[in-house]
Design an enzyme around this catalytic site. Structure first.
Site, PDB file in Angstrom:
ATOM      1  N   MET A  56       0.805  -1.224   0.000  1.00  0.00           N
ATOM      2  CA  MET A  56       0.000   0.000   0.000  1.00  0.00           C
ATOM      3  C   MET A  56       0.831   1.263   0.000  1.00  0.00           C
ATOM      4  O   MET A  56       0.307   2.348   0.122  1.00  0.00           O
ATOM      5  CB  MET A  56      -0.925  -0.003   1.217  1.00  0.00           C
ATOM      6  CG  MET A  56      -2.189  -0.808   1.034  1.00  0.00           C
ATOM      7  SD  MET A  56      -3.223  -0.207  -0.304  1.00  0.00           S
ATOM      8  CE  MET A  56      -3.680   1.398   0.320  1.00  0.00           C
ATOM      9  N   GLY A  57       2.142   1.196  -0.136  1.00  0.00           N
ATOM     10  CA  GLY A  57       2.886   2.428  -0.208  1.00  0.00           C
ATOM     11  C   GLY A  57       4.342   2.300   0.164  1.00  0.00           C
ATOM     12  O   GLY A  57       4.829   1.237   0.530  1.00  0.00           O
ATOM     13  N   ASP A  90      -6.046  -6.439   8.196  1.00  0.00           N
ATOM     14  CA  ASP A  90      -4.769  -6.958   7.698  1.00  0.00           C
ATOM     15  C   ASP A  90      -3.762  -7.071   8.844  1.00  0.00           C
ATOM     16  O   ASP A  90      -2.613  -6.628   8.717  1.00  0.00           O
ATOM     17  CB  ASP A  90      -4.228  -6.069   6.578  1.00  0.00           C
ATOM     18  CG  ASP A  90      -3.224  -6.802   5.688  1.00  0.00           C
ATOM     19  OD1 ASP A  90      -3.224  -8.056   5.693  1.00  0.00           O
ATOM     20  OD2 ASP A  90      -2.436  -6.134   4.998  1.00  0.00           O
ATOM     21  N   LYS A 115       4.303   8.475   4.513  1.00  0.00           N
ATOM     22  CA  LYS A 115       3.896   7.380   3.636  1.00  0.00           C
ATOM     23  C   LYS A 115       3.281   7.925   2.359  1.00  0.00           C
ATOM     24  O   LYS A 115       2.439   8.819   2.397  1.00  0.00           O
ATOM     25  CB  LYS A 115       2.885   6.487   4.366  1.00  0.00           C
ATOM     26  CG  LYS A 115       2.458   5.277   3.549  1.00  0.00           C
ATOM     27  CD  LYS A 115       1.567   4.364   4.369  1.00  0.00           C
ATOM     28  CE  LYS A 115       1.143   3.165   3.555  1.00  0.00           C
ATOM     29  NZ  LYS A 115       0.291   2.245   4.328  1.00  0.00           N
TER      30      LYS A 115
END
Length: 644
Positions: A53-54, A169, A71
């Site tokens: 995600m980054g 997650d 981020k």
């Protein structure tokens, strides 16, 4: 035609509009370079990590002059506008999710800004190495370290759920550590919360297959995610910590999802006291899965029972001293004595004598766990000066210190010579040390037997001066006597016959006869915890054990340390249930209002611990019972008035 020199000329050669390269803005498919300034404030320095995600950067806040983590999204210019917009929305939602929580075990968001078509999340800087990195370096972790990390993540997760957020997650890659070693939960990129716009497609499987809950594994019949789904993922993470591998594996994601949905994991071989937690969290039916409150209760008990050693994984200095020599192993599941640590302790100084090595968060949590149920009610009297102890004056005048102990608690206190009034055990060793510290020679200490129900009475009548008899400190008792402690932290449990195969949890004892001693803490806690248990009372736990062996009762309940002694005596006939339901802090009892004596006894207890005598006594009397060594607690340095 010459395109011109300098950054703008080079930018035109690459098809980048003039001014973008000079500002450090990357072109299509490029990532920003160190030195770029985000929102005219956050200067990117070093790329710390890259995930699904980054990219996370170490950066500097030029206004507040502090280091932060920033981020940004991946796939810049490499995806279609719709997908890019979806990822931007996920990043914005992650920032919203974290910012609304605010918990010591959840990463802190300082700022959220949008620039260059994407969201930048500015967070506290934490250790960039994750729990996944830790597991790759060390293999499986010792039980005490796994329990502590899991407990901290669970507390963060409970705060997440309380804020109406689902993480979705939870896995080792998303558990990082603050500079002081505390675990923090991060990466909420696929989190959902009340009021959030959905950015995942219908029937899209979200999460990492190895950590995904069974109810989320079948896209065609998938149930909606819930807090129980996050708890499953935490259980998988805990399993991986203690076993060194995830419980569900396969050559491809589909095989992994199938295993999660259809198969049971291999029984853990190194979980030790964490077995009940794993079994509860890895229950496939979310309706029957262990709830967060119960998981925290069991984890607290495991943490308090583990040895008071400095963690063999010093997470405060780990990135600077990372070992590549192989895994740290604890082949007996955490119960064996660890090797002596290297020398912050100093040459010739045993590690257990150095309080600097006890992790502050662990030490405080142990005291709060065992004493939290009653500290809110208790308010100790403020010292009014050095003071004089009436109890000590009278004891010196008579030439003897009278100490009440138990006569029938193996390991703690047993009457060995009724004629000479001789006792032996862990409690007796402590009482003897305190008496000597208070100025009494060995022949000036007179031990006498006290019963559970009579301890307050003999102190109020001043029949004895001190009671050292597995005496749990409670709000009710603190209104009648004064306590110095804790000197031991225990957990309440059940003792059963080995032929009672159908009792696997406390709830199975509902409707059955459970014996305990009159005036004991189980007598107070059991009716509140387990409605329907039929309590029966005896004068001593020894009488309860006799009734258990003769099938007159179905179980005995008291502190695990007491029950372990009886189980050791009857190994073939009795067993511990091993699922504690209440934590207890043992203290030394004395007459109400004896503040001067309390301070002296507290100082004596602390010297006893620091000298190593506490540990040697535990080794002699309690280690053979199969108990892991708990924290003795801290007496003199504990501000009882402000812990509640």
């Amino acid at each position: 035609m010459h395109s011109g020199g300098g950054p703008d000329g080079e930018a035109r050669a690459r098809g980048v509009p003039p001014g973008r390269a000079q500002a450090g803005v990357p072109g299509p498919g490029e990532e920003p370079a160190p030195g770029r300034l985000i929102d005219n404030r956050y200067e990117l320095r070093t790329r710390l990590g890259r995930g699904g995600m980054g990219v996370v950067w170490e950066a500097r806040d030029t206004r507040l002059h502090r280091r932060v983590a920033v981020k940004e999204l991946l796939f810049r210019g490499a995806v279609d506008p719709e997908t890019q917009a979806q990822w931007v929305e996920r990043a914005r939602r992650e920032a919203q999710a974290i910012a609304r929580i605010g918990h010591e075990h959840v990463v802190t968001v300082y700022d959220v800004t949008e620039a260059d078509g994407q969201v930048w999340i500015v967070m506290e800087e934490v250790n960039p190495r994750s729990l996944a990195d830790l597991l790759r370096t060390h293999g499986r972790l010792p039980v005490q370290d796994a329990a502590r990390i899991c407990l901290e993540v669970l507390r963060g997760l409970r705060a997440v759920h309380a804020a109406g957020v689902l993480h979705r997650d939870v896995k080792p890659h998303n558990v990082l550590f603050r500079r002081d070693g505390r675990a923090v939960l991060m990466d909420f990129g696929i989190a959902t919360f009340e009021g959030a716009a959905q950015v995942t497609r219908l029937h899209e499987t979200v999460g990492t297959p190895s950590y995904l809950a069974p109810e989320l594994c079948d896209p065609a019949r998938r149930r909606p995610p819930s807090p129980a789904s996050d708890l499953w993922s935490l259980g998988v993470t805990l399993y991986e910590m203690v076993e060194g591998r995830p419980p569900f594996r396969g050559p491809a994601p589909y095989e992994v999802l199938l295993a999660v949905r259809e198969e049971e994991p291999d029984p853990p071989g190194h979980a030790g006291p964490l077995g009940p937690v794993l079994a509860g969290l890895l229950t496939k039916d979310p309706a029957r899965r262990m709830e967060a409150g119960r998981a925290e209760e069991l984890l607290r008990h495991v943490v308090q029972e583990t040895p008071v050693t400095p963690s063999r994984l010093d997470l405060r200095t780990w990135p600077l001293t990372e070992s590549t020599t192989g895994a740290t192993r604890d082949d007996d599941g955490g119960g064996a004595e660890p090797p002596s640590p290297p020398s912050p302790v100093g040459p010739g100084r045993p590690w257990w004598r150095d309080r600097r090595l006890r992790l502050p968060a662990l030490a405080l949590s142990l005291v709060l766990v065992a004493a939290g149920s009653w500290l809110g009610y208790r308010r100790w009297s403020e010292p009014t000066g050095p003071g004089v102890s009436q109890t000590l004056e009278q004891a010196h005048q008579r030439g003897a210190l009278m100490v009440g102990v138990k006569a029938d608690q193996p390991g703690l206190s047993v009457l060995t010579d009724p004629q000479a009034h001789r006792y032996q055990g862990f409690d007796v060793d402590l009482a003897s040390y305190i008496a000597k510290d208070l100025g009494f020679a060995p022949d000036e200490v007179q031990f006498t037997t006290v019963q559970t129900f009579s301890r307050e009475l003999v102190l109020q009548n001043r029949t004895v001066d001190l009671v050292v008899a597995s005496y749990s400190m409670t709000p009710e008792r603190s209104r009648r006597v004064t306590f110095a402690g804790p000197y031991y932290l225990a957990g309440q449990d059940f003792l059963l016959r080995t032929d009672e195969k159908d009792v696997v949890g406390p709830e199975d004892l509902i409707g059955r006869k459970v014996c305990t001693a009159r005036g004991s803490t189980p007598a107070e806690h059991l009716p509140a915890k387990f409605h329907g248990v039929k309590l029966t009372f005896r004068s001593s736990y020894g009488e309860c054990v006799t009734d258990l062996l003769e099938h007159r009762v179905d179980a005995v309940s008291t502190d695990d340390i007491i029950l372990a002694g009886y189980q050791k005596q009857h190994q073939d006939r009795l067993r511990l249930l091993g699922i504690p339901f209440q934590s207890e802090a043992y203290g030394v009892g004395m007459a109400l209002g004896e503040e001067a004596l309390r301070r002296q006894v507290c100082a004596s207890i602390d010297r006893y611990v620091d000298s190593g005598a506490w540990y040697r006594s535990w080794q002699r009397w309690l280690q053979p019972l199969g108990l892991l060594r708990p924290s003795p607690g801290t007496c003199s340095n504990t501000d009882w008035q402000h812990l509640g």
